[in-house]
Enzyme design. Structure first.
Site, PDB file in Angstrom:
ATOM      1  N   LYS A  55       0.835  -1.203   0.000  1.00  0.00           N
ATOM      2  CA  LYS A  55       0.000   0.000   0.000  1.00  0.00           C
ATOM      3  C   LYS A  55       0.873   1.257   0.000  1.00  0.00           C
ATOM      4  O   LYS A  55       0.596   2.218  -0.728  1.00  0.00           O
ATOM      5  CB  LYS A  55      -0.947  -0.010   1.204  1.00  0.00           C
ATOM      6  CG  LYS A  55      -2.078  -1.015   1.034  1.00  0.00           C
ATOM      7  CD  LYS A  55      -2.839  -1.335   2.319  1.00  0.00           C
ATOM      8  CE  LYS A  55      -3.848  -2.455   2.041  1.00  0.00           C
ATOM      9  NZ  LYS A  55      -4.575  -2.943   3.220  1.00  0.00           N
ATOM     10  N   GLN A  99      -4.872  -1.296   9.302  1.00  0.00           N
ATOM     11  CA  GLN A  99      -4.826  -2.662   8.772  1.00  0.00           C
ATOM     12  C   GLN A  99      -5.466  -3.633   9.770  1.00  0.00           C
ATOM     13  O   GLN A  99      -5.167  -3.603  10.961  1.00  0.00           O
ATOM     14  CB  GLN A  99      -3.361  -3.048   8.494  1.00  0.00           C
ATOM     15  CG  GLN A  99      -3.176  -4.396   7.833  1.00  0.00           C
ATOM     16  CD  GLN A  99      -3.708  -4.447   6.413  1.00  0.00           C
ATOM     17  OE1 GLN A  99      -3.752  -3.435   5.704  1.00  0.00           O
ATOM     18  NE2 GLN A  99      -4.122  -5.621   5.972  1.00  0.00           N
ATOM     19  N   ASP A 122     -11.247   2.990   3.720  1.00  0.00           N
ATOM     20  CA  ASP A 122     -11.620   1.579   3.723  1.00  0.00           C
ATOM     21  C   ASP A 122     -13.142   1.423   3.753  1.00  0.00           C
ATOM     22  O   ASP A 122     -13.650   0.302   3.599  1.00  0.00           O
ATOM     23  CB  ASP A 122     -11.052   0.939   4.993  1.00  0.00           C
ATOM     24  CG  ASP A 122     -10.094  -0.184   4.708  1.00  0.00           C
ATOM     25  OD1 ASP A 122      -9.927  -0.528   3.537  1.00  0.00           O
ATOM     26  OD2 ASP A 122      -9.521  -0.706   5.672  1.00  0.00           O
TER      27      ASP A 122
HETATM   28  N1  GUN Z   1      -7.029  -6.788   5.978  1.00  0.00           N
HETATM   29  C1  GUN Z   1      -7.289  -7.546   4.890  1.00  0.00           C
HETATM   30  N2  GUN Z   1      -7.937  -6.825   3.970  1.00  0.00           N
HETATM   31  C2  GUN Z   1      -8.078  -5.583   4.475  1.00  0.00           C
HETATM   32  C3  GUN Z   1      -8.672  -4.372   3.986  1.00  0.00           C
HETATM   33  O1  GUN Z   1      -9.209  -4.291   2.875  1.00  0.00           O
HETATM   34  N3  GUN Z   1      -8.614  -3.308   4.813  1.00  0.00           N
HETATM   35  C4  GUN Z   1      -8.051  -3.374   6.041  1.00  0.00           C
HETATM   36  N4  GUN Z   1      -8.061  -2.288   6.793  1.00  0.00           N
HETATM   37  N5  GUN Z   1      -7.496  -4.473   6.529  1.00  0.00           N
HETATM   38  C5  GUN Z   1      -7.515  -5.557   5.743  1.00  0.00           C
END
Ligand code: GUN
Length: 297
Positions: A55, A99, A122
């Protein structure tokens, strides 16, 4: 029957990221605005480390401001909420992603809902989830957005009237993708661990979305011939090859028995190499959307 079309994530995610980069360049040149993304990682989960690094790298490659906050596994709620408070107030940061999963002992819901909904790239705050469920515009979870882009690519004729079955009801994927399919005028069923006659239900689907987190659970004979299959699963399993398995080596597989699916489906996403690549691209797109909204553009 011919083998299914393979819905590669790479070409589509590259196209989305190129669009994002062009829009970032335009915002910088015309408005002096550089979209910024802050990623928060608590603890040392190895898969999360990989996602978070990607990311950060991809947002920099798109010309965005990027910062990653790594906190130890023992971090308490107060410290984490204080960091989120600072990021909410920081004008360089337009998007914040925490995350998941968080280490045990941290209240995930409270942490997510501490995010300013305008920066919740998100789409997981109750405000944004409620907007999505009510059909109002807001920030939408990235993986479901990526799935919809893939579906629209396969079905230029549109999705209206198609039967969609989503296997899995998670807050991160199952529920929001069901909402997006509904907005696209599909007839949507959400299946889960207590669903009866799951195989039969899946066989009715023109669009089958697998988001359960169980390796290769969806078998070839669960798929309607010609259906479009979106595999959101990322599961680590031992290698089929006994020597490699004995050496403790693992590989990633999806929730769909891919080789079987290829023989029945009309189109299917590979895993890895499918949906996963779209998630980061959509995160960048959401950050640009958030930056523009915050700047009143
Ligand atoms: N963990 C796995 N996929 C995601 C996601 O799309 N967003 C977040 N914040 N954590 C994750």
């Amino acid at each position: 029957m011919a083998e299914a079309r393979i819905i590669e994530g790479r070409a589509l995610s590259d196209a989305v990221e190129a669009e994002v980069a062009a829009e970032v360049a335009r915002l910088k040149a015309e408005h002096g605005l550089q979209p910024g993304l802050a990623v928060v990682l608590v603890g040392d989960d190895p898969a999360s480390q990989i996602y978070v690094r990607s990311k950060g790298e991809r947002s920099l490659a798109a010309g965005m401001h990027s910062e990653t906050h790594r906190l130890p596994a023992g971090t308490d709620m107060e410290t984490l909420l204080a960091l989120i408070g600072r990021l909410n107030a920081d004008p360089k940061v337009h998007g914040i992603l925490v995350q998941l999963p968080l280490p045990k002992g941290l209240d995930e819901r409270r942490v997510i809902d501490a995010l300013d909904p305008a920066k919740d790239v998100d789409g997981l705050t109750l405000i944004n989830a409620g907007r999505l469920a009510s059909g109002f515009p807001g920030l939408t979870p990235c993986t479901p957005l990526g799935c919809m882009m893939m579906l629209r690519d396969v079905h230029p004729e549109g999705l209206a009237g198609k039967r969609a079955v989503v296997v899995g009801r998670s807050v991160l994927v199952g529920r929001p993708i069901a909402q997006l399919l509904l907005q696209a005028d599909c007839t949507v069923t959400i299946a889960h661990s207590r669903t009866r006659d799951l195989a039969e239900l899946c066989r009715e689907a023109d669009i089958l979305v697998a988001a359960v987190g169980r390796p290769r659970m969806i078998k070839g004979d669960w798929i309607k011939p010609g259906a479009t299959v979106i595999d959101v699963g990322i599961n680590r399993v031992p290698f089929d090859n006994p020597e490699k398995a004995a050496a403790g080596k693992t590989k990633v597989v999806g929730d769909v028995a891919y080789k079987e699916a290829l023989k029945v489906a009309g189109a299917v996403t590979p895993a890895p190499g499918g949906v996963g690549l779209m998630t980061v691209a959509c995160l960048l797109a959401n950050t640009v959307q958030a930056a523009k909204a915050q700047a009143g553009l």
